[in-house]
Design an enzyme around this catalytic site. Structure first.
Site, PDB file in Angstrom:
ATOM      1  CE1 TYR A 317       1.889  -1.963  13.883  1.00 18.55           C
ATOM      2  CE2 TYR A 317       2.300   0.378  14.093  1.00 18.55           C
ATOM      3  CZ  TYR A 317       2.752  -0.922  14.136  1.00 18.55           C
ATOM      4  OH  TYR A 317       4.074  -1.172  14.421  1.00 18.55           O
ATOM      5  CB  CYS A 318      -1.248  -3.980  16.133  1.00 21.33           C
ATOM      6  SG  CYS A 318      -1.049  -5.213  17.445  1.00 21.33           S
ATOM      7  CB  ILE A 319      -5.356  -4.598  18.635  1.00 18.46           C
ATOM      8  CG1 ILE A 319      -6.732  -5.031  19.125  1.00 18.46           C
ATOM      9  CG2 ILE A 319      -5.019  -3.223  19.151  1.00 18.46           C
ATOM     10  CD1 ILE A 319      -6.802  -5.146  20.630  1.00 18.46           C
ATOM     11  CG  PHE A 345       0.663  -0.747   9.128  1.00 17.81           C
ATOM     12  CD1 PHE A 345       0.639  -0.836   7.749  1.00 17.81           C
ATOM     13  CD2 PHE A 345       0.776   0.526   9.702  1.00 17.81           C
ATOM     14  CE1 PHE A 345       0.718   0.285   6.955  1.00 17.81           C
ATOM     15  CE2 PHE A 345       0.858   1.657   8.911  1.00 17.81           C
ATOM     16  CZ  PHE A 345       0.822   1.540   7.536  1.00 17.81           C
TER      17      PHE A 345
END
Length: 582
Positions: A317-319, A345
């Protein structure tokens, strides 16, 4: 009533003055800001103004346009005062949703003249087309911040809703507002920390992050949580989620009604989550190599050991997705095939169009960030990242609460997502500076110039099936940035676009029947082409993803009990690391 109102205004003034005096004293012995212009706005504005001044015909046209807009406003106002039915000329704005803004002629003119002027200023800055695009974008961003700050809705004397509350409560609303102001100053240690939620209403592990499970591994970098089965049978290949270390993982487990973790368990998946430590100064030197070897490799090994499998599926997710992508490229270089399928994500791997966060990654700001982390002992304080994200959506995350909390005297809402948003984590200096410089500054991962674990990694060597989710209104991982990232991988990629933004676009339980999503089995060259061939579906994208995941999760096996695996349980979910405050 007049006497009560006067006394309450005096009380409010005294409360504010006392709070400001205490804040000044509490910060008197602290070092001054490293730079009077930490975000390097001055040079950007100079470049834009120089460009505009070199083209006087454009300035003349802009001034004529502003004068024309004001003439229309004044004419419409005069006609409305004469009793004519004149339609509103300015676009609607939720800052001015109170009926008094339109019904009262004085506030109507104030509102419309502000909107006209703000739009004119922002459009003028954007018209400087012979300036470096990033320089112009910085000027645009901070002009928008400035015009947002000067909205008449942000001042008591020019906000009819706040004035109405002041009159109806005989000043009690203002007294309560200044008490809220004083409390936020105290909570921020002399710096205004605007409350976005009623923080006392939520307790991690009690009414948020409540999905049952066990911490089955703990070391210096993360806790590994395995969640209880919600079905008699589970898929053979387990699922491990790597959330961003910028935030805490329980955005995926806020309440039972919106918990992705609980929902995934109910679909028959064996769900694990990597709960990152909230790092202190002892982790200042931790970088990408540490988060790869001690994070990705170790966590995936522990999951396989716990489940007795030789492979697993992952989510980044993200980073956390950026790291996961780099890790899979590292695995591809080593011939390691433990990742069976991976989902991202709102994750970026190509940062060429990474949105407004690019504005915070020039050399000037990076030096400011580095100095801030040095002062904090080698970590970025959680509040610094919160301030950055809030600035990206100032009207929603700053000014709406400023008006509600202080001018209206309302209590902050009991909202789990905003409670989580304020529960920030610290970040190690080495990791964060490498992330900003290598990803945002150099776009090294996309260009094949990123080295991790002693290997210069190449995303095109990754053949693992990938599901990439993006959100249409995401301002942190813009949908086109995520789409560009999908083109870097060498294996099959499924791209899905969700409605809403960086958080609500991801965390959208099917039972909520909110937003929509778009699917297209093809992956053409551009996002525009993808969208042209995409099919829109109502509601959450989770079922579409779950169907994709089921196809790649093996056969059904007897449900796994976290207490009976190879790893011994340490404590119940959500564990200890997630409860550490910054």
């Amino acid at each position: 009533m007049i006497e009560t109102l006067s006394l309450n205004i005096a009380r409010a003034a005294m409360t504010a003055q006392s709070a400001l005096a205490e804040a000044a004293l509490s910060r008197a012995d602290r070092p001054a800001a490293l730079s009077a212009d930490p975000l390097n706005v001055g040079p950007a504005m100079t470049s834009v103004m120089t460009s505009l001044a070199s083209r006087p015909e454009r300035l003349f046209q802009a001034q004529a346009d502003l004068f024309g807009r004001y003439m229309t406003l004044w004419t419409d106002t005069a006609r409305r005062a004469a009793g004519e039915d004149v339609p509103v000329t300015a676009a609607p704005d939720k800052r001015f949703k109170d009926p008094a803004w339109a019904e009262n002629p004085m506030f109507d003119v104030m509102r419309q003249s502000y909107l006209v002027t703000a739009d004119w200023m922002n459009t003028l800055i954007s018209s400087a087309d012979d300036v470096d695009p990033r320089t112009r974008r910085r000027a645009e961003f901070f002009t928008k911040l400035l015009t947002d700050a000067f909205s008449p809705s942000n001042f008591l004397a020019s906000n009819p809703a706040a004035l109405k509350a002041l009159a109806e409560t005989s000043g009690e609303s203002l007294v309560k507002g200044m008490q809220n102001f004083a409390a936020d100053l105290e909570r921020g240690g002399g710096k205004l920390a605007i409350s976005q939620a009623d923080y006392g209403k939520f307790r991690v592990g009690e009414n948020v992050a409540t999905s049952p499970g066990q911490v089955v591994w703990r070391d210096e970098l993360f806790e590994l949580i395995q969640y209880d089965a919600a079905t008699d049978k589970q898929r053979a290949i387990p699922l491990l989620i790597f959330p961003p270390w910028i935030n805490k993982f329980y955005i995926l487990d806020l309440q039972p009604a919106n918990s992705m973790i609980r929902w995934l368990s109910e679909q028959g998946f064996t769900v694990f989550v990597c709960s990152w430590v909230n790092p202190d100064a002892d982790k200042a030197a931790f970088g990408f190599d540490d988060y790869l070897e001690k994070g990705i490799y170790r966590a995936t090994s522990r999951v396989m050991e716990q489940c007795g499998t030789d492979r697993l599926n992952t989510v980044g997710y993200c980073i956390g997705g950026t790291l996961m992508g780099a890790a899979m490229a590292h695995m591809a270089a080593k011939g390691d095939e433990r990742i069976n399928a991976c989902t991202f994500f709102a994750a970026q791997h190509d940062f060429e169009e990474a949105g407004d966060l690019l504005l915070f990654t020039d050399d000037h700001w990076l030096a400011e960030i580095e100095g801030m982390m040095d002062e904090a002992g080698g970590v970025l304080p959680g509040s610094a990242m919160a301030d950055t994200f809030n600035a990206l959506r100032a009207n929603d995350l700053i000014w709406s609460f400023f008006v509600s909390n202080y001018l209206m005297g309302k209590d902050p809402p009991s909202f789990d997502l905003l409670f989580w948003n304020a529960d920030q984590t610290r970040m190690p200096k080495a990791l964060h500076m490498a992330y900003l410089r290598k990803m945002y500054g150099q776009n090294a991962l996309a260009r094949g110039d990123f080295e991790i674990g002693g290997v210069r990694v190449d995303l095109s060597k990754v053949r693992t099936p990938i599901y990439a989710q993006a959100s249409r209104e995401d301002h942190i991982a813009p949908m086109n940035s995520v789409y560009r990232s999908t083109k870097l991988f060498g294996g099959p990629v499924t791209y899905t676009l969700a409605g809403s933004g960086h958080i609500a676009g991801v965390v959208n339980h099917p039972a909520a029947v909110k937003y929509q999503h778009w699917t297209n089995p093809d992956l053409p060259d551009t996002l525009a082409e993808w969208q042209a061939g995409a099919e829109q579906h109502p509601g959450s994208w989770w079922p579409h993803w779950a169907a994709w995941l089921h196809e790649r999760s093996g056969d059904w096996v007897d449900a796994r009990d976290p207490k009976k695996g190879a790893l011994k349980p340490i404590e119940p979910a959500p564990g200890a690391y997630v409860k550490v405050k910054s």
